[in-house]
Structures are given as C-alpha cells and as structure tokens.
Scaffold this motif. Structure first.
Motif, PDB file in Angstrom:
ATOM      1  N   ILE A 213       0.849  -1.205   0.000  1.00 36.63           N
ATOM      2  CA  ILE A 213       0.000   0.000   0.000  1.00 36.63           C
ATOM      3  C   ILE A 213       0.883   1.254   0.000  1.00 36.63           C
ATOM      4  O   ILE A 213       0.577   2.236  -0.676  1.00 36.63           O
ATOM      5  N   ILE A 214       2.007   1.214   0.729  1.00 38.66           N
ATOM      6  CA  ILE A 214       2.934   2.352   0.701  1.00 38.66           C
ATOM      7  C   ILE A 214       3.476   2.519  -0.724  1.00 38.66           C
ATOM      8  O   ILE A 214       3.570   3.631  -1.241  1.00 38.66           O
ATOM      9  N   GLY A 215       3.779   1.395  -1.394  1.00 30.13           N
ATOM     10  CA  GLY A 215       4.219   1.432  -2.786  1.00 30.13           C
ATOM     11  C   GLY A 215       3.156   2.044  -3.689  1.00 30.13           C
ATOM     12  O   GLY A 215       3.461   2.849  -4.573  1.00 30.13           O
ATOM     13  N   LEU A 216       1.906   1.663  -3.451  1.00 28.69           N
ATOM     14  CA  LEU A 216       0.775   2.216  -4.229  1.00 28.69           C
ATOM     15  C   LEU A 216       0.718   3.734  -4.059  1.00 28.69           C
ATOM     16  O   LEU A 216       0.605   4.475  -5.040  1.00 28.69           O
ATOM     17  N   LEU A 217       0.833   4.191  -2.802  1.00 28.63           N
ATOM     18  CA  LEU A 217       0.770   5.635  -2.539  1.00 28.63           C
ATOM     19  C   LEU A 217       1.953   6.355  -3.186  1.00 28.63           C
ATOM     20  O   LEU A 217       1.794   7.434  -3.742  1.00 28.63           O
ATOM     21  N   LEU A 218       3.147   5.714  -3.140  1.00 27.06           N
ATOM     22  CA  LEU A 218       4.327   6.308  -3.787  1.00 27.06           C
ATOM     23  C   LEU A 218       4.092   6.470  -5.280  1.00 27.06           C
ATOM     24  O   LEU A 218       4.361   7.530  -5.854  1.00 27.06           O
ATOM     25  N   LEU A 219       3.572   5.418  -5.916  1.00 33.69           N
ATOM     26  CA  LEU A 219       3.314   5.476  -7.359  1.00 33.69           C
ATOM     27  C   LEU A 219       2.302   6.570  -7.678  1.00 33.69           C
ATOM     28  O   LEU A 219       2.476   7.346  -8.630  1.00 33.69           O
ATOM     29  N   LEU A 220       1.270   6.676  -6.843  1.00 27.95           N
ATOM     30  CA  LEU A 220       0.241   7.697  -7.052  1.00 27.95           C
ATOM     31  C   LEU A 220       0.876   9.097  -6.988  1.00 27.95           C
ATOM     32  O   LEU A 220       0.607   9.955  -7.833  1.00 27.95           O
TER      33      LEU A 220
END
Lengths: 133, 230
Positions: free
Chosen positions: A36-43
């Motif tokens: 989820i942290i990766g998802l937020l980073l990508l966003l």
C-alpha cells in the motif's frame, strides 16, 4: 516481443516500488502494508508527473487483468483448513453474507444521501450568487 | 534442478488451468464459475488425488505469489486515471467508503460475537470487504488466519455480486455513485466486475471505492481490533 520486454520491465518498476514501500515500512514503522505504501508512492509520482504514466501502464494492466490468477496459490492454502467446511463453517459463511448485505445497504444508501446533500449545497450556493448580483 | 522442474510444472499447470477456467467463465459468465474459485477447486482436487501437500504446491506457487505485491502497487493506476471522478464527488465517495469500512468491519465482529465465534476467527473475518491481496496482509498483521480470510473475502465478493441488484431494488439505491460504492466497498473486485452490467460511472466509482477501501482499510483493521480490545 517488444511488448513482452516492455511489460517485464514495467513490472520490474512496480516490484521496485513494492520493495521501497516495504523498506520504508520497516524503517519508519508505518502501520500500513508495504504494497500500500508502494501504491501511494506510485500515485504521488504520477500526480507530480515525475513518472510518466506510459512507463508503467502496460505492466500494471497485465498485473490487474491477471490478479485472479495471482491469487490462486494463496487461495489454495484453504486446503489446510478443512474445519471451514464443517458445521462451524456454515455459521461463519452466514456471518459473512449477513455482514456484506448490511455493508452494501449502508454504504450505498449513505453515499446516495451524501450525494444529494452535496448537490443541494451546490444549488444553494448558485442561488445565493444569483441573488446577490 | 529437480526443484526447478517441479516449479515449472506447477506454474504451467496453474496458468493453464486458469486460462481454461477463464474461458469457461467468459462463455457462461455465471458468478459461481469465477475463475479464481474454479481454478482453486480444481487444483485442490488434483493435489488431493496425487496426495501432494500445499507446501509442495507452493514450491512453484510461490513464484506466482511473489507478483501480488507489485499487483497492489499497480492499483494506483486506475485510481490515478479516475482522479477527476473522485475529485468531483469527493465527499460522497470518501464518506460512503468510510461508512462501508466501519459497517463492514464492525458488523462482522458483532455478528461473530453473537454466535460465539472464537477470537482468531473474528480477526480473520475483519478484513473481508477489502480486496484479497491487501486483506491477506491485514489478516496477518492483526493476528488472523490469512487462508480463512481469503475464503471470507471471496464469499463477500460473491454475495455482493449475486445479491447487489436485489438490494438496490429493495432499498432504492438508484444513483451510480450509491451503487458503485456499495459494490466497491462491500465486494471489492468481484463487485466491480458485476458493476460492468450497469453503466460506465458505476464501474469507475466501484473501482475507486475498492482502492480507497484497501488504502484506508489497511490501517482501519488495527483500529477495530484496538477498539474491541482483542
């Protein structure tokens, strides 16, 4: 062949973001899963236009399209839980079905109401504006 | 070397089985023929017949499993593409998703307590409305049993896809926003694919609320556990 190479490369980028997310989670003790942290980073990278969308688009589409396939190995683990398919399991299944019905009704009904309130507020603003002119 | 060969066979078997089951689903598109469900059942049957353990299967299964992390990261893309829809209806969407999360988790806990379900099972029920790859992680973070959570998540998805249209009629949930949020926050990806039978807006709202549910829900689980003193 070009397409396959591109997809593999892009999945590599997504892997990288996943590892960075997991690393940050451990480093800063963030109470969120690394993915989820990766998802937020990508966003954030996409919103700030640091990473152009076409750098990850095809790889992401492949992963999302085949998500059910990716979930198969984890789901097969249910074979180690035979108790689920006994009498006790029926109660658990009933709980899940009941809770899902209640969730659908309240989320659907609640958001429909919020939508109406938001619409009314917009109209009021418009009315006030036209009155003051 | 033998290990490697076993892995290849398992991966090929899983992918092949999935592609076949997917074709079956596309042909009849019946909720209970969901490829994840049918593929899993077929593989469990094969493993049982050959008397192989789950641990043996995971020699190869782990290769596929590794892709779940980046797949969750990839969910940023649909959210990014639908940012305009999200921003135009921010309050109803975020509000609806929060209602769905709170009601989904708390109603599960309360019902389970009424029926005297043991604590580790309750902890496995809590993340049931969240998309599977995230639900697994929430389950293990709060002390639930991930393999049970997967079954509960699947069932929550199927319930929403099958009963959703009836619920909308009975409770007069008529707007695409209301329907999309109901599907996305209660029945995640399975609900979102059912939303495709409605209209474009219902699908994008459902996909946005599924992702928001996963992001917010991944920390919410811990909060609910703390709230109920488990």
């Amino acid at each position: 062949m070009m397409y396959t190479t591109k997809v593999i490369f892009q999945i590599g980028i997504l892997f990288g973001l996943f590892y960075i997310g997991s690393y940050l989670k451990d480093l800063l003790h963030i109470p969120l899963p690394g993915s989820i942290i990766g998802l937020l980073l990508l966003l954030i990278l996409l919103l700030l236009k640091i990473l152009p969308i076409h750098w990850v688009q095809d790889g992401a589409n492949v992963l999302i399209t085949f998500l059910p396939l990716l979930l198969v190995p984890a789901t097969v683990s249910v074979m180690n839980e035979p108790s689920l398919f006994s009498g006790k399991g029926v109660i658990l299944f009933g709980i899940i079905i009941g809770s899902t019905i209640v969730t659908m009704i309240s989320a659907g009904w609640g958001s429909q109401h919020l939508e109406r309130i938001a619409k009314k507020r917009k109209e009021n603003v418009r009315c006030n504006n036209s009155l003051s002119q | 070397m033998q290990q490697f060969l076993v892995s290849i066979i398992i991966v090929v078997l899983t992918v092949g089985m999935y592609l076949g089951m997917n074709r079956l689903y596309l042909k009849y598109s019946f909720a209970f023929l969901l490829p994840l469900l049918t593929t899993t059942i077929a593989i469990i049957v094969i493993l049982s017949v050959l008397q192989l353990s789950y641990e043996t299967y995971m020699i190869g299964g782990e290769w596929i499993n590794q892709l779940l992390g980046p797949a969750v990261v990839a969910l940023a893309l649909p959210l990014y593409k639908q940012r305009k829809t999200l921003m135009s209806q921010l309050v109803p969407i975020v509000g609806g998703v929060l209602i769905g999360l709170v009601v989904g988790m708390i109603s599960g806990v309360l019902l389970a307590e009424v029926f005297g379900v043991s604590e580790n099972l309750i902890l496995s029920i809590i993340p049931k409305s969240i998309t599977t790859p995230v639900a697994i992680q929430v389950a293990s973070a709060i002390g639930g049993i991930p393999s049970l959570t997967i079954v509960f998540v699947l069932l929550a998805g199927l319930t929403g896809a099958v009963l959703g249209p009836l619920i909308f009629r009975w409770f007069r949930i008529t707007s695409p926003i209301g329907r999309g949020i109901a599907f996305g926050s209660a029945s995640h990806a399975i609900g979102t694919s059912k939303a495709k039978e409605f209209d474009e807006l219902t699908v994008s709202i459902s996909s946005v609320s599924m992702t928001l549910s996963a992001i917010l829900g991944s920390s919410f689980g811990t909060l609910v556990v703390w709230l109920f003193n488990m």
